[in-house]
Write an enzyme that holds these catalytic residues in place. Structure first.
Site: not given
Length: 475
Positions: A102, A253, A257
Site C-alpha cells: 500500500s 495511495d 484502493d
C-alpha cells in the site's frame, strides 16, 4: 528462523524484503492459502495480482508456486490496483491475493487476501490459520506434497473489464467539462486512471481533462511517498490544482484502493464529508428504484464525523456504526445488506462492488456530484463539512490499557457524556457545544490514537488538549 507472527498483521501481511518476506516465505504462504482458503471453499484457482514494487513479480511467482503445489490453479493478472484484484475475485468467483504494501516505503511488500467474491480474510476469518500452516511448512522445510497433481498457471489481463464495470456503476458521460488533476504518487493509479477515466481501457472519451501527476509506475516512489493521509504528500497536488485552475484534485495511495480529494482552492475535503456525500447519492439511487429509504443501510466506522450518521438519517436511511478496519466494515455491510460504507481513512466500500473498497469508484462519485452542479467543489461539499476535527493524534505510551482506564475514569461520573467501547473508548457529549473523542490503541505499535471532533474550533481544541494532558501525564 523466520517468525511469521512478526509481520502477519490483523488484516494482511506487511514486511521488509527480503529480511522478512522472501521467496521461501511467500511460497509457504501460497501453499497455506491454497489449503486453508481455496481448497476449504472448493475454489479451483486463486487469482493473484501485484503492484509496481520491484520485488512484486518475483514474490508473485513464488506464491503461485506454493498455490499450484497444493493442486490449485493460479490465475496471474499482473499489474493491478487492489480494487482491480477485488474486481477479479468478484467477477471470476475466486479467492485472491494482492501483492502490495500500500502506502509503505519501497523496502516493504505485503499481501492482501480475500475469499471468492472479494470477501475479507483477517485474523478471525482465516489469516491466523494461513499464518500457522505456513509457519509449519517453513519449520519443516516442506516444499512438495505427496500424491498431489500440481495446478496450472494462467495469465490474464482484467484492466479493460475492470474499467468497463466501474463505468457501468457511475455514468460520467453527462458531466459538465471538468479539469481534473490526479496525483498517482507513482502508484497503481497511474495504470487505472487512464483506463477508467480516459480511453486506454478501450472505452469512449469522457468530458474530463485529466492533468496527470506522477503516473509513471515506480515502486521506489521518487517524488513522494504514496500516502495521501500524510498532509506533506498532498502539497504537490494542492499547488498544481491552484496553478492549473483545476476543478478538483484527486490523490491515490500506492495500491490505489484509497482516494483523497482537494477542492478548487487546494483545500482537502475530509473523507467523512466524502462518505456523507456518497451515502446521500447511494440512498437516492436506491429510492429511485422504488425502495423505501428506511430500508437502506449505510455503514460508517466509529471515528467518522458525527455529520455522517446525521446526514444518513436526514436522507431517511439507517446508519450502522462499526469498528475501524476493512474486515469489520465488509462483514457488517454484508450482514445488513448495506449499499455503502465509509471510513475516516478514505476507504470506501460498495455493495455493488462485492462490498469491497475501491478508491476509483469513490473518485467517480465525487466527479459525478461535481459534474452535475454548476458550483465549485467547495460549495458542493460544504453541506457535509459540519464540524471541526483534530485529525488523528498519536501518543507513545508504555501501557495503553492503563492510560485508557485513566481517561475513562475521568469521564465515568459525568452526567453530560455517554461512554461506549465499540472500538477503543468513545466519549460523546450531545449537549451544546457538541463534542466527542475516541481513543484507540494501535494493533502493532505502543501508541494511543486520539480523534476529537466538536461543534467549533475552540471546543475541539479544549477537549483535545484536556485529553492529551491525561494521556501524556507521567505517573
Amino acid at each position: 528462523m523466520t517468525t511469521l507472527a512478526d509481520f502477519v498483521k490483523a488484516y494482511d501481511v506487511r514486511g521488509l524484503v527480503p529480511e522478512q518476506l522472501d521467496v521461501h516465505v511467500v511460497r509457504a504462504l501460497g501453499a497455506a492459502f491454497a489449503e486453508v482458503v481455496a481448497l476449504a471453499d472448493g475454489a479451483p484457482a486463486v487469482v493473484i495480482g501485484h503492484d509496481m514494487r520491484p520485488s512484486s513479480p518475483e514474490l508473485v511467482e513464488a506464491f503461485a508456486a506454493g498455490v499450484t503445489a497444493r493442486g490449485v490453479d493460479a490465475v496471474l493478472i499482473g499489474l493491478v490496483s487492489t480494487d482491480g484484484l477485488y474486481y477479479a475475485s468478484g467477477a471470476l468467483g475466486l479467492p485472491g491475493a494482492m501483492f502490495t504494501a500500500s502506502h509503505n516505503p519501497a523496502q516493504y511488500n505485503g499481501i492482501k487476501f480475500c475469499r471468492s467474491g472479494a470477501r475479507p480474510v483477517g485474523q478471525e476469518t482465516g489469516l491466523a490459520s494461513v499464518r500457522d500452516l505456513a509457519q509449519e511448512l517453513l519449520d519443516t522445510r516442506t516444499t512438495g506434497f505427496e500424491g498431489v497433481t500440481p495446478g496450472r498457471v494462467e495469465r490474464r489481463d482484467v484492466l479493460a473489464e475492470y474499467a468497463a464495470f466501474l463505468r457501468g456503476l457511475v455514468d460520467l458521460r453527462g458531466s459538465r467539462p471538468l479539469r481534473v488533476t490526479v496525483d498517482a504518487g507513482n502508484g497503481m493509479g497511474g495504470l487505472t486512471v487512464p483506463a477508467v477515466l480516459g480511453t486506454e481501457g478501450g472505452l469512449g472519451e469522457l468530458p474530463l481533462r485529466i492533468d496527470p501527476m506522477y503516473f509513471e509506475l515506480d515502486g521506489t516512489f521518487p517524488n513522494h511517498e504514496a500516502d495521501p493521509l500524510d498532509p506533506a504528500n498532498l502539497v504537490d497536488l494542492q499547488e498544481r490544482v491552484r496553478s492549473h485552475r483545476a476543478d478538483v484534485g484527486i490523490a491515490f495511495d500506492g495500491d490505489a484502493d484509497r482516494c483523497f480529494v482537494v477542492d478548487e482552492a487546494g483545500d482537502p475535503v475530509s473523507p467523512s464529508a466524502i462518505t456523507a456525500m456518497i451515502a446521500r447519492r447511494e440512498v437516492a439511487r436506491e429510492v429511485a428504484t422504488g425502495r423505501e429509504a428506511r430500508e437502506v443501510a449505510i455503514v460508517h466506522n466509529a471515528i467518522t464525523s458525527a455529520a455522517v450518521p446525521e446526514i444518513i438519517e436526514e436522507s431517511g436511511a439507517r446508519p450502522v456504526r462499526t469498528r475501524v478496519g476493512h474486515s469489520y466494515v465488509k462483514a457488517v455491510m454484508s450482514e445488513h445488506d448495506a449499499v455503502f460504507g465509509g471510513e475516516h481513512s478514505a476507504h470506501y466500500y460498495f455493495r455493488d462492488f462485492w462490498f469491497a473498497d475501491t478508491g476509483m469508484l469513490a473518485a467517480m462519485h465525487v466527479l459525478a456530484a461535481l459534474g452535475e452542479s454548476d458550483a465549485p467543489l467547495s460549495e458542493v461539499m460544504a453541506p457535509y463539512e459540519r464540524y471541526v476535527a483534530s485529525g488523528e493524534i498519536n501518543s507513545t505510551v508504555e501501557d495503553a490499557d492503563v492510560v485508557t482506564a485513566r481517561v475513562r475514569a475521568a469521564h465515568a461520573d459525568r452526567d453530560d457524556v455517554v461512554l461506549d467501547e465499540l472500538d477503543g473508548l468513545t466519549v460523546t457529549r450531545g449537549e451544546e457545544p457538541m463534542w466527542w473523542f475516541n481513543l484507540r490503541a494501535s494493533n502493532t505499535e505502543p501508541l494511543l490514537r486520539l480523534n476529537v471532533e466538536a461543534a467549533d474550533a475552540h471546543t475541539m481544541t479544549q477537549v483535545r488538549d484536556d485529553v492529551l494532558m491525561m494521556i501524556r501525564e507521567t505517573r
